[in-house]
Design an enzyme around this catalytic site. Sequence first.
Site, mmCIF file in Angstrom:
data_model
loop_
_atom_site.group_PDB
_atom_site.id
_atom_site.type_symbol
_atom_site.label_atom_id
_atom_site.label_comp_id
_atom_site.label_asym_id
_atom_site.label_seq_id
_atom_site.Cartn_x
_atom_site.Cartn_y
_atom_site.Cartn_z
ATOM 1 N N ALA A 28 0.909 -1.274 0.268
ATOM 2 C CA ALA A 28 -0.330 -0.083 0.168
ATOM 3 C C ALA A 28 0.960 1.151 0.036
ATOM 4 O O ALA A 28 0.676 1.893 0.151
ATOM 5 C CB ALA A 28 -0.622 0.211 1.415
ATOM 6 N N CYS A 54 -40.825 3.470 10.987
ATOM 7 C CA CYS A 54 -41.508 4.274 10.717
ATOM 8 C C CYS A 54 -42.820 5.413 12.314
ATOM 9 O O CYS A 54 -43.333 3.710 12.304
ATOM 10 C CB CYS A 54 -41.914 5.265 9.488
ATOM 11 S SG CYS A 54 -40.387 6.240 8.917
ATOM 12 N N ASN A 76 -38.063 -7.548 18.707
ATOM 13 C CA ASN A 76 -37.632 -8.130 17.603
ATOM 14 C C ASN A 76 -39.029 -9.134 16.956
ATOM 15 O O ASN A 76 -38.801 -10.496 17.646
ATOM 16 C CB ASN A 76 -36.668 -8.890 17.561
ATOM 17 C CG ASN A 76 -36.047 -8.849 15.751
ATOM 18 O OD1 ASN A 76 -37.093 -8.958 15.175
ATOM 19 N ND2 ASN A 76 -34.800 -8.647 15.886
ATOM 20 N N ASP A 77 -39.060 -9.113 15.771
ATOM 21 C CA ASP A 77 -40.545 -9.704 15.438
ATOM 22 C C ASP A 77 -40.541 -10.641 15.124
ATOM 23 O O ASP A 77 -40.913 -11.941 14.694
ATOM 24 C CB ASP A 77 -41.580 -9.029 14.457
ATOM 25 C CG ASP A 77 -42.202 -8.004 14.790
ATOM 26 O OD1 ASP A 77 -42.905 -7.251 16.117
ATOM 27 O OD2 ASP A 77 -42.223 -6.636 14.200
ATOM 28 N N HIS A 114 -37.341 9.244 9.633
ATOM 29 C CA HIS A 114 -36.652 8.310 8.765
ATOM 30 C C HIS A 114 -35.448 8.436 7.765
ATOM 31 O O HIS A 114 -34.403 7.458 7.451
ATOM 32 C CB HIS A 114 -37.991 7.989 7.904
ATOM 33 C CG HIS A 114 -37.697 6.883 6.862
ATOM 34 N ND1 HIS A 114 -37.475 5.568 7.094
ATOM 35 C CD2 HIS A 114 -37.316 6.943 5.006
ATOM 36 C CE1 HIS A 114 -37.565 4.699 5.850
ATOM 37 N NE2 HIS A 114 -36.601 5.522 5.350
ATOM 38 N N HIS A 165 -33.961 3.340 7.724
ATOM 39 C CA HIS A 165 -34.447 3.747 8.761
ATOM 40 C C HIS A 165 -33.238 3.781 9.955
ATOM 41 O O HIS A 165 -33.010 2.452 10.759
ATOM 42 C CB HIS A 165 -35.584 3.848 9.651
ATOM 43 C CG HIS A 165 -36.714 4.292 10.182
ATOM 44 N ND1 HIS A 165 -37.540 5.031 10.317
ATOM 45 C CD2 HIS A 165 -36.373 5.488 11.807
ATOM 46 C CE1 HIS A 165 -37.708 5.786 11.503
ATOM 47 N NE2 HIS A 165 -36.824 5.545 12.493
ATOM 48 N N HIS A 167 -31.041 3.099 13.222
ATOM 49 C CA HIS A 167 -32.124 1.686 14.042
ATOM 50 C C HIS A 167 -30.976 0.489 14.401
ATOM 51 O O HIS A 167 -29.547 0.749 13.825
ATOM 52 C CB HIS A 167 -33.389 1.307 13.468
ATOM 53 C CG HIS A 167 -32.901 0.268 12.194
ATOM 54 N ND1 HIS A 167 -33.087 0.411 11.283
ATOM 55 C CD2 HIS A 167 -32.706 -2.073 12.873
ATOM 56 C CE1 HIS A 167 -32.236 -0.879 10.651
ATOM 57 N NE2 HIS A 167 -32.005 -1.692 11.016
ATOM 58 N N GLU A 183 -12.809 -12.821 24.567
ATOM 59 C CA GLU A 183 -12.361 -10.807 25.492
ATOM 60 C C GLU A 183 -12.517 -10.689 27.092
ATOM 61 O O GLU A 183 -11.803 -10.882 27.198
ATOM 62 C CB GLU A 183 -12.751 -9.769 24.827
ATOM 63 C CG GLU A 183 -12.916 -9.510 23.789
ATOM 64 C CD GLU A 183 -13.481 -8.074 23.080
ATOM 65 O OE1 GLU A 183 -13.857 -7.274 23.935
ATOM 66 O OE2 GLU A 183 -13.352 -7.816 21.719
ATOM 67 N N HIS A 282 -18.914 -3.598 23.946
ATOM 68 C CA HIS A 282 -17.945 -4.599 24.354
ATOM 69 C C HIS A 282 -18.100 -4.153 26.335
ATOM 70 O O HIS A 282 -17.669 -3.320 26.202
ATOM 71 C CB HIS A 282 -17.415 -5.553 23.089
ATOM 72 C CG HIS A 282 -17.276 -6.416 22.445
ATOM 73 N ND1 HIS A 282 -16.575 -6.629 22.072
ATOM 74 C CD2 HIS A 282 -18.726 -7.151 22.393
ATOM 75 C CE1 HIS A 282 -17.206 -7.629 21.173
ATOM 76 N NE2 HIS A 282 -18.244 -7.723 21.301
ATOM 77 N N LYS A 312 -13.498 -3.625 1.300
ATOM 78 C CA LYS A 312 -12.550 -5.099 1.580
ATOM 79 C C LYS A 312 -13.415 -6.136 1.829
ATOM 80 O O LYS A 312 -13.901 -6.392 2.394
ATOM 81 C CB LYS A 312 -11.619 -4.494 2.795
ATOM 82 C CG LYS A 312 -11.478 -5.692 3.664
ATOM 83 C CD LYS A 312 -9.716 -5.423 3.381
ATOM 84 C CE LYS A 312 -9.091 -7.328 4.027
ATOM 85 N NZ LYS A 312 -7.613 -7.443 3.261
ATOM 86 N N TYR A 317 -7.508 -15.570 2.076
ATOM 87 C CA TYR A 317 -6.497 -16.193 2.493
ATOM 88 C C TYR A 317 -6.918 -15.385 4.436
ATOM 89 O O TYR A 317 -6.301 -16.021 4.857
ATOM 90 C CB TYR A 317 -5.258 -15.171 2.364
ATOM 91 C CG TYR A 317 -4.175 -15.236 4.019
ATOM 92 C CD1 TYR A 317 -3.700 -16.311 3.098
ATOM 93 C CD2 TYR A 317 -3.815 -15.025 4.752
ATOM 94 C CE1 TYR A 317 -1.889 -16.746 4.388
ATOM 95 C CE2 TYR A 317 -2.819 -14.884 5.494
ATOM 96 C CZ TYR A 317 -1.927 -16.038 5.013
ATOM 97 O OH TYR A 317 -0.751 -15.920 6.445
ATOM 98 N N GLN A 324 -5.883 -9.338 6.931
ATOM 99 C CA GLN A 324 -4.650 -9.348 6.743
ATOM 100 C C GLN A 324 -5.081 -7.892 6.019
ATOM 101 O O GLN A 324 -6.488 -7.940 5.937
ATOM 102 C CB GLN A 324 -4.734 -10.071 4.895
ATOM 103 C CG GLN A 324 -2.751 -9.569 4.381
ATOM 104 C CD GLN A 324 -3.246 -8.611 3.318
ATOM 105 O OE1 GLN A 324 -4.484 -8.656 2.937
ATOM 106 N NE2 GLN A 324 -2.162 -8.496 3.164
HETATM 107 P P1 H2U Z 1 -30.920 -5.386 10.827
HETATM 108 O O1 H2U Z 1 -30.601 -4.081 11.897
HETATM 109 O O2 H2U Z 1 -30.099 -6.400 10.002
HETATM 110 O O3 H2U Z 1 -32.022 -4.124 9.235
HETATM 111 O O4 H2U Z 1 -31.830 -5.655 10.923
HETATM 112 C C1 H2U Z 1 -33.943 -5.201 11.737
HETATM 113 C C2 H2U Z 1 -34.433 -5.839 12.455
HETATM 114 O O5 H2U Z 1 -35.539 -5.775 12.716
HETATM 115 C C3 H2U Z 1 -34.299 -7.367 12.298
HETATM 116 O O6 H2U Z 1 -33.935 -8.432 12.677
HETATM 117 C C4 H2U Z 1 -36.803 -6.426 12.665
HETATM 118 C C5 H2U Z 1 -36.235 -7.728 12.114
HETATM 119 O O7 H2U Z 1 -36.355 -8.940 12.453
HETATM 120 N N1 H2U Z 1 -38.021 -6.634 12.357
HETATM 121 C C6 H2U Z 1 -38.570 -6.484 12.775
HETATM 122 O O8 H2U Z 1 -38.959 -7.051 14.106
HETATM 123 N N2 H2U Z 1 -39.962 -5.808 12.820
HETATM 124 C C7 H2U Z 1 -40.693 -5.803 11.322
HETATM 125 O O9 H2U Z 1 -42.056 -5.663 11.200
HETATM 126 C C8 H2U Z 1 -39.093 -5.525 10.606
HETATM 127 C C9 H2U Z 1 -37.889 -6.094 10.206
HETATM 128 ZN ZN ZN Z 2 -38.483 4.412 8.420
#
Ligand code: H2U
Ligand code: ZN
Length: 349
Positions: A28, A54, A76-77, A114, A165, A167, A183, A282, A312, A317, A324
């Site tokens: 480099a 949103c 998380n759904d 958003h 969005h 998040h 760690e 962490h 990258k 390797y 690397q």
């Molecule tokens: P990312 O951070 O990789 O974009 O993931 C967004 C998360 O949002 C993902 O784990 C969740 C997905 O399961 N999700 C919901 O919980 N409800 C939704 O309506 C769509 C996405």
């Molecule tokens: Zn949004």
Amino acid sequence: MKLINSDSPHIRKNPLTDEWVLVSPHRAQRPWQGQVEKIQEEKRPEYDKTCYLCPGNKRAGGKVNPNYTGAYSFVNDFSALLSDTPFAANLEDPLFNTINVNGICKVICFSPQHDLTIPEMELEDIKKVVDLWQNEYEILETIPGINYVQIFENKGSIMGCSNPHPHGQIWSSSHIPTEVQKESASQKLYFNMHGETLLSAYLSRELDSSERIVRQNNHFVALVPYWAVWPFEVMIISRKAHQNISGMNDEEKTSLADIYKQVTIMYDNLFEVSFAYSAGIHQSPSDCNDHPYWHFHMHFYPPLLRSATVKKFMVGYELLAESQRDITPEQSAERLRNLPKVHYKCQKN
Ligand code: H2U
Ligand code: ZN
């Protein structure tokens, strides 16, 4: 202290994971003479009726977001870990070890708007994200069977982020994940031998030399670690050896929001593009034990190398032998450190 002649190929060890990285600086010598391509970023609306994050919108799972105004979290759904998995383990057969795991996964909307990203958000609004991280940590750590809380953010579609969005996510689990275990072991060994945290000792050496420091404030330092694998990898280390986010007071949380903003502005300014990365905290396991050897930090792993479009690749390797890199961590740090502190979009206006 000059450790070695860093112009020659060498390997450096990450003391947190005990893994080595091959550095090939001779490849480099002229790293920035290639054309720096720019990509045209599409302008997003402040509110997108098709966005599942949103305020007021229906999510993929059918639930409806409230009209939230600051940072907002929900379960998380499509959680990768579930809270009602029955305990079962098979450790007898060494070739087929299996343990059932429990956990709770959450999604954190950083802002109702958003079209924003962390570097473009106001400091007081990023502070609300940090407050929510702390609240969530404190709720999750009291839940029996939750032993680790992983807070992270995937930014940009090339890092697998599913939605622009702003998040992040929190995955909490009954088991201590592999990276954290590595760690934990190294920090424990270091603390038992030296009586201070590995990262306190490392940070004071880095502050002495300044060579790899890119940004800092009263409570946090951002640097390119000596053992960085990704071209522009950065670590944020707390000056005080906090075991986890729970111990941070209001002033420290504002400082964390500030360094998060500083680092992400720096990143966006590198190629004048919304810079993709995976970043996360962490910290000590949340298993009711005291972990004096644990030192809070954040890792940023960005994939871009030479321009907004040159990534990258961790292939060949790297996959088969060892990580690397060509550009040295010192060269990366110098480049990052010298970038403007004002976001490029604000410079032009
Ligand atoms: P990312 O951070 O990789 O974009 O993931 C967004 C998360 O949002 C993902 O784990 C969740 C997905 O399961 N999700 C919901 O919980 N409800 C939704 O309506 C769509 C996405
Ligand atoms: Zn949004």
